[in-house]
Scaffold this motif. Sequence first.
Motif, PDB file in Angstrom:
ATOM      1  N   LEU A1167     -16.185   1.803  44.558  1.00 32.15           N
ATOM      2  CA  LEU A1167     -15.104   2.394  44.211  1.00 32.15           C
ATOM      3  C   LEU A1167     -13.956   2.650  45.659  1.00 32.15           C
ATOM      4  O   LEU A1167     -12.514   2.310  44.881  1.00 32.15           O
ATOM      5  CB  LEU A1167     -15.397   3.870  44.951  1.00 32.15           C
ATOM      6  CG  LEU A1167     -16.613   3.985  44.007  1.00 32.15           C
ATOM      7  CD1 LEU A1167     -17.219   5.361  43.872  1.00 32.15           C
ATOM      8  CD2 LEU A1167     -15.812   3.886  42.255  1.00 32.15           C
ATOM      9  N   VAL A1168     -13.871   2.092  46.679  1.00 27.45           N
ATOM     10  CA  VAL A1168     -13.406   1.549  47.588  1.00 27.45           C
ATOM     11  C   VAL A1168     -12.533   0.518  47.550  1.00 27.45           C
ATOM     12  O   VAL A1168     -11.614   0.398  46.966  1.00 27.45           O
ATOM     13  CB  VAL A1168     -13.822   1.508  49.217  1.00 27.45           C
ATOM     14  CG1 VAL A1168     -12.820   0.856  49.835  1.00 27.45           C
ATOM     15  CG2 VAL A1168     -14.409   2.658  49.257  1.00 27.45           C
ATOM     16  N   ASN A1169     -12.765  -0.811  46.832  1.00 20.33           N
ATOM     17  CA  ASN A1169     -12.451  -2.080  46.466  1.00 20.33           C
ATOM     18  C   ASN A1169     -11.532  -0.939  44.866  1.00 20.33           C
ATOM     19  O   ASN A1169     -10.460  -1.958  45.173  1.00 20.33           O
ATOM     20  CB  ASN A1169     -13.263  -3.005  46.002  1.00 20.33           C
ATOM     21  CG  ASN A1169     -14.091  -3.527  47.066  1.00 20.33           C
ATOM     22  OD1 ASN A1169     -13.691  -3.098  48.275  1.00 20.33           O
ATOM     23  ND2 ASN A1169     -15.471  -4.567  46.955  1.00 20.33           N
ATOM     24  N   TYR A1170     -11.698  -0.731  44.505  1.00 18.80           N
ATOM     25  CA  TYR A1170     -10.854  -0.120  43.431  1.00 18.80           C
ATOM     26  C   TYR A1170     -10.069   0.382  44.068  1.00 18.80           C
ATOM     27  O   TYR A1170      -8.727  -0.121  43.334  1.00 18.80           O
ATOM     28  CB  TYR A1170     -12.088   0.288  42.169  1.00 18.80           C
ATOM     29  CG  TYR A1170     -10.930   0.730  41.157  1.00 18.80           C
ATOM     30  CD1 TYR A1170     -10.987   0.107  39.683  1.00 18.80           C
ATOM     31  CD2 TYR A1170     -10.842   1.750  40.837  1.00 18.80           C
ATOM     32  CE1 TYR A1170     -10.519   0.140  38.600  1.00 18.80           C
ATOM     33  CE2 TYR A1170      -9.931   2.130  39.348  1.00 18.80           C
ATOM     34  CZ  TYR A1170      -9.904   1.560  38.566  1.00 18.80           C
ATOM     35  OH  TYR A1170      -9.000   1.981  37.408  1.00 18.80           O
ATOM     36  N   PHE A1171      -9.664   1.464  43.530  1.00 16.74           N
ATOM     37  CA  PHE A1171      -8.684   1.891  44.739  1.00 16.74           C
ATOM     38  C   PHE A1171      -7.704   1.525  45.488  1.00 16.74           C
ATOM     39  O   PHE A1171      -6.764   1.979  46.312  1.00 16.74           O
ATOM     40  CB  PHE A1171      -9.631   3.452  44.926  1.00 16.74           C
ATOM     41  CG  PHE A1171      -9.756   4.256  44.243  1.00 16.74           C
ATOM     42  CD1 PHE A1171      -8.247   4.926  43.392  1.00 16.74           C
ATOM     43  CD2 PHE A1171     -11.191   4.577  43.530  1.00 16.74           C
ATOM     44  CE1 PHE A1171      -9.032   5.834  42.179  1.00 16.74           C
ATOM     45  CE2 PHE A1171     -10.961   5.448  42.910  1.00 16.74           C
ATOM     46  CZ  PHE A1171     -10.395   6.043  41.727  1.00 16.74           C
ATOM     47  N   GLU A1172      -8.411   0.927  46.396  1.00 20.31           N
ATOM     48  CA  GLU A1172      -7.383  -0.471  47.407  1.00 20.31           C
ATOM     49  C   GLU A1172      -6.464  -1.440  46.663  1.00 20.31           C
ATOM     50  O   GLU A1172      -6.059  -2.097  47.289  1.00 20.31           O
ATOM     51  CB  GLU A1172      -8.286  -0.727  48.418  1.00 20.31           C
ATOM     52  CG  GLU A1172      -9.122   0.535  49.561  1.00 20.31           C
ATOM     53  CD  GLU A1172      -7.910   1.150  50.474  1.00 20.31           C
ATOM     54  OE1 GLU A1172      -7.004   0.466  50.774  1.00 20.31           O
ATOM     55  OE2 GLU A1172      -8.158   2.510  51.746  1.00 20.31           O
TER      56      GLU A1172
END
Length: 1207
Positions: A1167-1172
């Motif tokens: 999720l962090v990678n997706y939103f970053e």
Amino acid sequence: MWISPEEVLLANALWVSERANPFFILQRRKGHGKGGGITGLLVGTLDVVLDSSARVAPYRILHQTGESQLFWSIACGSSRKEITEHWEWLEANLLQTLSIFDNDEDITTFVKGKIQGIIAEENKSKLAQEDEDSGKFREAEVKMRRLFGMPDEEKLVNYYSCSYWKGRVPRQGWAYLSVNHLCFYSFLLGKEVTLVVQWTDVTQLEKNATLLFPESVRVSTRTTEHYFSMFLNINDTFKLMEQLANIAMRQLLDNEGFAADRSLPKPCKTLKNVSALKRDLDARAKNERYRALFRLTPEERLDGHTDCTLWTPFAKMHIVGQLFVSNNYICFTSREEDLCQLIIPLREVSIVEKADSSSVLPCPVSISTKSKMTFLFANLRDRDFLVQRISDFLQRTPDNLWSDARDLTGHSGSPSPGTSLPSSPPSSGAGGLQGRHYSSSLPTASQGLLRIYQKDAPEDLGPKATKEKMKEESWNIHFFEFGRGVCMYRTSKTRELVLNGIPETLRGELWLLFSGAQNEMATHPGYYGELVEQAMGLCTLATEEIERDLHRSMPEHHAFQNETGIAALRRVLTAYACRNPGIGYCQAMNIVTSVLLLYCTEEEAFWLLVALCERMLPDYYNTRVVGALVDQGVFEELTRECLPLLYEHMQDLGVISTISLSWFLTLFLSVMPFDSAAVVVDCFFYEGIKVIFQVALAVLHANMDHLLSCSDEGEAMTILGRYLDNVVNKQTVSPPIPHLHALLTSGDQPPPEIDVFELVKASYEKFGSLRADVIEQMRFKQRLKVIHSLEDTAKRSVVRAIMTESAFSIEELEDLYVLFKAKHITSCYWGGSSEATDRHDPSLPYLEQYRIDLGQFSQLFGSLATWPCGVHSPTLAARLFRLLDHNKDGLINFKEFVTGLSGMYHGDMTEKLKLLYKLHLPPALCPEEAESALEATQFFTDDTQGEDVKEGGDAKGEADEKKEDKVKDYKYYLRMWAKEKEPKKETIKDLPRMNQEQFIELCKTLYNMFSEDSLEQELYHAIATVASLLLRIGEVGKKFTNNGAKKLDAASALAVIPPGPPAADPLQPAHEDSNGEGGSGQSQVCRALAEAQLETPPQQTSDEDVKDDTSVSSYSMVSGGSLQCEDIADDTVLIGCGDQRRGSSLDGDWSITFEQVLASMLTEPPLVNYFEKKGDIRANMASCRAQRGVERQMSSSSDHELAHHSV
């Protein structure tokens, strides 16, 4: 569509059968779609070149019976979807019925009758517009929409066979000219060329002939050029292109969409190759030429014209010319220019009769007027029809319109009509006039300011006065020979008298006559007085500007050094601003109006101002002075043609564009002494704008040697300024008044004086060959350049204003503005959920002028958003739209649009999650529940004490304000406005809590967002884990709330929570939004989803077990690809719920905060990678431009219909 049954002898020639049953056959034309081999290529090429595809749709249905070789065509379709609908209807409604018949002839008769009945029913609902067009034209329009994916709102005007040059290779095909687009289609031996150009994108239209492009039309846009040639009639095609481009420029200028003229006379017969729209546009062009020629009002509609002769008693001869008849006027102009012109208002006509015909005077018609003038027209082709039309128009002419008889006995200047007319204003003695702003008792209501201030002056018997008397006598002789008033014969003698100067006593009367203002004043008695009463006292931006400029209007003239002149000027300008809010007030109008008031009464000056602003100087006095800028461009082009050496030098200095604007805006009144400029205005009212161009060129020519020796702009400006200051009127009888500009620029040795009559004479001798039609053609070219230049300026202004508040680059903001503006323009001519006038307000700053509604925003969101949600995208777009729509008017401007996108593309993970979080809170709820939910959320916030204090403070402030005076109120609102303008720094702690239903909606959005990602499975598992964690956090917080616990920080919460379940923060006292979406089918599904998550077995003690179980549960619910409420039926069994699914309401005590959502998301790397991840706005904008903003009406079959679209 269903078509009237026609016999088909060869059913399989050039057609391929795709479906069949005992009674019907569905066929596809060879060359349409895939396959077909060389035969298909040849058929497709022939269809395009010969235009048979305009009459032959690619699909059809035939009716046949038994072994008969005779077929009947009963339906055709432009797409497989359309023809399949017809086929399925036949199978469902006719097959069983036809099987009952025993006789083939009865079957055929029944089918033909049924189809004809369907067609008759459809025709009842068709618009009259469609019925006017020929069948061939309707088929061509259907083909255009199919080829280019246009909606039904796009109307075809005409289409032409031509060649489009792609490189050096011509492509033979068809050009389709619609109201908003220029389209071209060609299909030659398997190679397809498709072109679509919006008229609003056209920067230049040119007809030229070169070796490479023989007799071609060049269409230029900002990025490319297109060449079309091989037209059968290139002149007609080019004129239509110009007209459509002009309509588009008008749309860009004032946001007026195209509206068909419903008042056109019906044609005697349907024309095969002319659509109703084409006839409409042709009539518009004729009307514009007719109104411009005779200075008539925009409401005038030309009914027809015919060749004839006019007997001229002053010359004792018949003059050949054309007679024009419209709804209010009969006009005549001679074939030889300036020989004779005549305007006869129908309100003045008393008798129309057919005179005796003879060999000398064949088919004569005599027209007598109330002023005892008789006009004899002869050689009329259809005299009976002409007399009948004039009689019809006379019957519709109101009897109470007062005549212009006062002009026959002298110019009294009084607008008062006869006392017997009920529509006239009350007389000055009426007691009801007390307290009125305008009445006939005012000095300026009966005479001009010059006459008021010169009535007590001693009579001048000098040579100037004698010269003036001689001018008056010459005009009196002219009136005796040619008539006086609006029905006067206008000849070359009239023009000669105008050039020699109009006497001051006749100036107002003749200005009214030549400008056409007299006709409007005569048909609107009392209008000005009523308008003044409505306008005075109103406080608008226009009235404030008027008050500021009143004392700057000819301050050197004694007529405007007292309240009488100032008050008259105020009334005229305010009345016009009320009449035409689109213009309101523009600088330079005060100067022109003050000169009009010197020679005319107030009412006459008002109608002269109307004629100037709305007819003679179109678009001059709007907010962007477009008309003056256009004529400035025309003047530069004329300078290049007439004075090429000077043009090159002046361009280097940049002088022409600087000097000419004030010349045109004020008709030289601001740069010459007013009595000299009045002579130029005399000629202007008679000849039109060409006089201003001539005089301007003559001024440059007279100073050519000095200007060529100039080294900078300032020196050139000084030379021209001093020259114009010393243009004098040596024949004026008015006392000399120093020109204010001359006082400021005069040197030690002033240059010699220049007689204004010599200057005007020189302008006619050197540049008198200018023609009005040539000027109009040049205006069209310059209008395209000016409006596009203004659009570019607006774009740069918007980008500069917003670039500091957005992370997008300048180039990206400019591209986004182009897309946003294109969507706004598309909504203007293809409609939308709001009126075009609501979406565009020219009075606002550039940043807020253009706005789009939800429909257009949803299309842009689907193309540009970084969060693809599949079928859930419209819902997310609607929520973002409501979030951005701060004033709740259903429209958002460009700044708001960029704000929404900027968070998606350039925000960090916290900013993106904050935006996503807000999209599931009020005001981003369903429209019917947004208001109540918003109120609830504002009430149930964490920081209740702060809100109470604030509200208490506001209440106290309001109570105090009631005690204050108006000055205090004004200051209070200024402070409030300044406070609103301060940037509000929103922190994550300011965000309201999210209740259970809103949280479920957030989960659904996330599931849909991840359904199209390459890491779909990892993201599903991650969000399932986070959802489970947040649900448990909400449960823990609810327990604290129910036990009456107070607020605790995160550390104390972790100390209380048992080690088994996932860690969670205890919640603050729950103040949830109870006004959710309860009661709908969607909310029941949401409740079931919430219960399914909350009923996870509590025995699990391992974090991994909890994660695995919830992951499987969540993933099972979205295994179909995306989670939609509509996809979950009431009988669906959700994992984790089993058979214990209940229909209970949502838990009202459950809630979470944004900090908890953010902390939970940060625990999952996918999720962090997706939103970053950063989005590529340029790629999305390129795909958005390729889509052309409309949904393609493509076939759903495997056929590749028009696979390549180039814009």
